[in-house]
Write an enzyme that holds these catalytic residues in place. Sequence first.
Site, short mmCIF file in Angstrom:
data_model
loop_
_atom_site.label_atom_id
_atom_site.label_comp_id
_atom_site.label_asym_id
_atom_site.label_seq_id
_atom_site.Cartn_x
_atom_site.Cartn_y
_atom_site.Cartn_z
N CYS A 151 0.76 -56.81 -11.05
CA CYS A 151 -0.69 -55.84 -11.15
C CYS A 151 -0.75 -55.82 -13.14
CB CYS A 151 -0.85 -54.59 -11.26
SG CYS A 151 -2.60 -54.02 -11.35
N CYS A 173 -2.06 -49.48 4.13
CA CYS A 173 -2.72 -49.37 2.92
C CYS A 173 -2.13 -50.58 2.14
CB CYS A 173 -1.52 -48.67 1.94
SG CYS A 173 -1.53 -48.40 -0.32
N GLU A 177 4.21 -54.81 -0.44
CA GLU A 177 4.32 -53.89 0.15
C GLU A 177 2.68 -53.39 0.45
OE1 GLU A 177 5.84 -50.81 -2.57
OE2 GLU A 177 7.06 -52.54 -3.91
#
Length: 347
Positions: free
Chosen positions: A110, A103, A90
């Site tokens: 992760c 961003c 994203e």
Amino acid sequence: MKKEILSMTIEELEEMLVSIGEKKYKAKQIFAWLHKGACFEEMSDLSKKTREKLDELTVLNYPKIEQKLVSAIDGTVKYLFAMYDGQLIESVVMRYKHGNSICISSQAGCRMGCKFCASTLGGRARDLSAGEILSQVITAQKDLGERIDNIVMMGIGEPLDNYDNVIRFLTLVGAKGGLNIGYRHISLSTCGLVDKIDRLAEENYPITLSISLHASSDEERSEIMPINNKWGVDELLMACRRYFDKTGRRISFEYTLIQGKNDSPFHAKKLAKLLLKYFDKAPFHVNLIPVNEVKERGFKQGSEKSIQTFVSILEQNGVNATRRRRLGSDINASCGQLRAGAGSAKN
Ligand code: SAH
């Protein structure tokens, strides 16, 4: 093996061109085209033969826009990108008075395991290459038809857990003839990989370092952030101080306010005392983020009043703090949620 062309520097492109008997100067043209999001056929100032050679020797993959959500409230745009292998990541473009900020993600998933975070729910699938990190900026800029001025590495992934690719990305994004975004317009956020913070201080990139602190004692921080078991609060803040002493760049601390966990007046005083102990008169900044309620996580935001009280206690204690404005609240703009909702990877 074919080279991934978006990860290549101008110098590497030059070397490759020379090795196949092409003119060195073409590297600059190719670099500029790539960073505008062009495919080989669109590189109209190159001969067909050169374009075919590039296609033979390299791979060029821009991410595919799988989903695009635009906030009706503030114009925030959220992209769900599918990478060449179906991995989903994203990126979010936020519109501020001073320009557009993006961003971006640094990994597909992760492995840091922070308890409040949606991005880590399915673990880490893989690192993103430098070109894949860069291509988020390129693709969003091309899609919007507007310049992106600022970059925050606060999307999916832990940037310092993908150190070499992130450093290469920084080299590419700041290069003249490409996107040429100034390092002062780039922030990198980390949950606190101390060895890598020290390494980053040695690199010559005057970016802003953001630290996801979220708690002011080892006991409380370890409970929500597993990385704290490896490097505790003291080691982390010592590294931050070294980073500041070395680079002169003001550090920004992120503090997610979670109801009943870390958001009382007692916690505010403790946080102020802790940071002042390490920074004293040196500048630093605290960014307060009321926790985003992720369904799987169960953490809640406190009352508006408790958030305001927290801010004022920090300020009364001489700590520079702001509450992060929540953008794109109607489109679930906080990273990790779309990817998690889509089941991580597209098959
Ligand atoms: N791995 C890096 C960058 C990605 S997260 C890091 O840890 O800093 C970007 C920021 O959002 C971090 O400060 C992270 O702790 C915070 N964050 C993650 N989930 C959140 C949530 N549910 N609510 C509020 N902030 C969150």
